[in-house]
Design a protein around this motif. Structure first.
Motif, PDB file in Angstrom:
ATOM      1  N   ARG A 139       0.831  -1.203   0.000  1.00  0.00           N
ATOM      2  CA  ARG A 139       0.000   0.000   0.000  1.00  0.00           C
ATOM      3  C   ARG A 139       0.870   1.258   0.000  1.00  0.00           C
ATOM      4  N   ALA A 140       1.911   1.275   0.835  1.00  0.00           N
ATOM      5  CA  ALA A 140       2.814   2.426   0.877  1.00  0.00           C
ATOM      6  C   ALA A 140       3.597   2.542  -0.425  1.00  0.00           C
ATOM      7  N   ASN A 141       3.986   1.395  -0.972  1.00  0.00           N
ATOM      8  CA  ASN A 141       4.726   1.376  -2.238  1.00  0.00           C
ATOM      9  C   ASN A 141       3.864   1.917  -3.377  1.00  0.00           C
ATOM     10  N   ALA A 142       2.632   1.460  -3.444  1.00  0.00           N
ATOM     11  CA  ALA A 142       1.732   1.913  -4.497  1.00  0.00           C
ATOM     12  C   ALA A 142       1.463   3.411  -4.385  1.00  0.00           C
ATOM     13  N   ARG A 143       1.324   3.901  -3.155  1.00  0.00           N
ATOM     14  CA  ARG A 143       1.124   5.333  -2.953  1.00  0.00           C
ATOM     15  C   ARG A 143       2.364   6.120  -3.404  1.00  0.00           C
ATOM     16  N   THR A 144       3.545   5.566  -3.188  1.00  0.00           N
ATOM     17  CA  THR A 144       4.783   6.223  -3.624  1.00  0.00           C
ATOM     18  C   THR A 144       4.795   6.425  -5.127  1.00  0.00           C
ATOM     19  N   HIS A 145       4.497   5.367  -5.871  1.00  0.00           N
ATOM     20  CA  HIS A 145       4.502   5.468  -7.333  1.00  0.00           C
ATOM     21  C   HIS A 145       3.373   6.381  -7.815  1.00  0.00           C
ATOM     22  N   GLU A 146       2.245   6.339  -7.124  1.00  0.00           N
ATOM     23  CA  GLU A 146       1.126   7.217  -7.463  1.00  0.00           C
ATOM     24  C   GLU A 146       1.520   8.685  -7.267  1.00  0.00           C
ATOM     25  N   LEU A 147       2.209   8.956  -6.169  1.00  0.00           N
ATOM     26  CA  LEU A 147       2.606  10.331  -5.867  1.00  0.00           C
ATOM     27  C   LEU A 147       3.621  10.856  -6.883  1.00  0.00           C
ATOM     28  N   LEU A 148       4.539   9.980  -7.307  1.00  0.00           N
ATOM     29  CA  LEU A 148       5.507  10.392  -8.325  1.00  0.00           C
ATOM     30  C   LEU A 148       4.800  10.737  -9.639  1.00  0.00           C
ATOM     31  N   SER A 149       3.785   9.962  -9.989  1.00  0.00           N
ATOM     32  CA  SER A 149       3.056  10.256 -11.225  1.00  0.00           C
ATOM     33  C   SER A 149       2.305  11.578 -11.106  1.00  0.00           C
ATOM     34  N   THR A 150       1.757  11.856  -9.925  1.00  0.00           N
ATOM     35  CA  THR A 150       1.065  13.129  -9.699  1.00  0.00           C
ATOM     36  C   THR A 150       2.039  14.299  -9.802  1.00  0.00           C
ATOM     37  N   ALA A 151       3.227  14.126  -9.199  1.00  0.00           N
ATOM     38  CA  ALA A 151       4.216  15.204  -9.166  1.00  0.00           C
ATOM     39  C   ALA A 151       4.805  15.511 -10.538  1.00  0.00           C
ATOM     40  N   SER A 152       4.539  14.662 -11.530  1.00  0.00           N
ATOM     41  CA  SER A 152       5.008  14.959 -12.886  1.00  0.00           C
ATOM     42  C   SER A 152       4.276  16.155 -13.469  1.00  0.00           C
ATOM     43  N   ASN A 157       1.782  16.106 -15.316  1.00  0.00           N
ATOM     44  CA  ASN A 157       1.405  15.806 -16.700  1.00  0.00           C
ATOM     45  C   ASN A 157       0.198  14.877 -16.662  1.00  0.00           C
ATOM     46  N   PRO A 158      -1.014  15.417 -16.823  1.00  0.00           N
ATOM     47  CA  PRO A 158      -2.220  14.596 -16.665  1.00  0.00           C
ATOM     48  C   PRO A 158      -2.354  13.490 -17.709  1.00  0.00           C
ATOM     49  N   VAL A 159      -1.831  13.701 -18.914  1.00  0.00           N
ATOM     50  CA  VAL A 159      -1.911  12.656 -19.944  1.00  0.00           C
ATOM     51  C   VAL A 159      -1.011  11.488 -19.560  1.00  0.00           C
TER      52      VAL A 159
END
Length: 230
Positions: A137-150, A152-154
């Motif tokens: 769960r923490a790992n998945a949130r980490t990758h999710e947060l990195l994608s958000t911090a990009s 770039n919505p596309v």
């Protein structure tokens, strides 16, 4: 490994469809519903404490994510991916996560960076107590947060769609403790690269991380396939 999906806990009635989808997603990710297994509506209704209507709505939601396969006339099944499907998907995920990380390095906020550091501590603690569900769960949130911090919505939407299909395989790839420890160390290096705002280094770390994940998953699938009776 403790199962985070206690059968005795009923799903709350508010936002019921979404809550059932969350529980089903966890069952699929943790392999409780094994690849190729048919989803038994009666058993799942009893397990989740819901009626068939919200269960079927949740199944349709997860089918749209690629986490469930609908076969007209036969029912719903946990998906089975070929080795080629897995390899190709992870290769694309590596490119997407690498790009997201490189963009995030220059745009991530201090609050987001602090959350990533806290998540790293959570993953370390979960690893030490062999709590893979909490770690994931923490790992998945980490990758999710990195994608958000990009920012770039596309990119983020494309990544989310592909990543949803690989959740279960990413979870099980850490069942080998040595690979799990290595993945944790790679995440620590990612934090260091983020703190240094080193986009190229962070991109390379993510690409390497996803390639290692791909290889671990393919190895597990090959072993499982070889072990099946002819």
């Amino acid at each position: 490994m403790d199962n985070v999906l206690d059968a005795g806990i009923e799903v709350a009635r508010d936002t019921l469809q979404q809550r059932v989808a969350i529980r089903l997603r966890e069952l699929l990710i943790q392999g409780v519903l094994a690849p190729g297994a048919k989803l038994n509506e009666r058993e799942l209704c009893e397990r989740l404490g819901v009626s068939r209507t919200p269960l079927r709505e949740a199944i349709r939601l997860l089918a749209a994510e690629g986490l469930i396969t609908l076969d007209p006339g036969r029912g719903a099944f946990a998906p089975v991916f070929s080795l080629a499907d897995v390899a190709h998907t992870f290769d694309v995920l590596a490119v997407l996560e690498g790009l997201a990380a490189e963009l995030a390095a220059s745009q991530i906020t201090e609050a987001e960076l602090e959350e990533l550091q806290a998540l790293q501590l959570e993953m370390q603690a979960a690893f030490e107590r062999h709590d893979l569900p909490h770690y994931y769960r923490a790992n998945a949130r980490t990758h999710e947060l990195l994608s958000t911090a990009s920012r770039n919505p596309v990119l983020r939407a494309t990544w989310q769609q592909l990543n949803a299909r690989m959740h279960a395989l990413r979870f099980r790839s850490n069942q080998d403790e040595a690979k799990w420890a290595q993945a944790l160390n790679e995440h620590a290096l990612m934090i260091e690269a983020l703190q240094a705002r080193d986009g190229p280094a962070l991109r390379d770390l993510l690409v390497h991380h996803l390639h290692r994940k791909r290889d671990a998953v393919l190895e597990q699938l090959a072993i499982a396939s070889a072990a099946k009776p002819v």
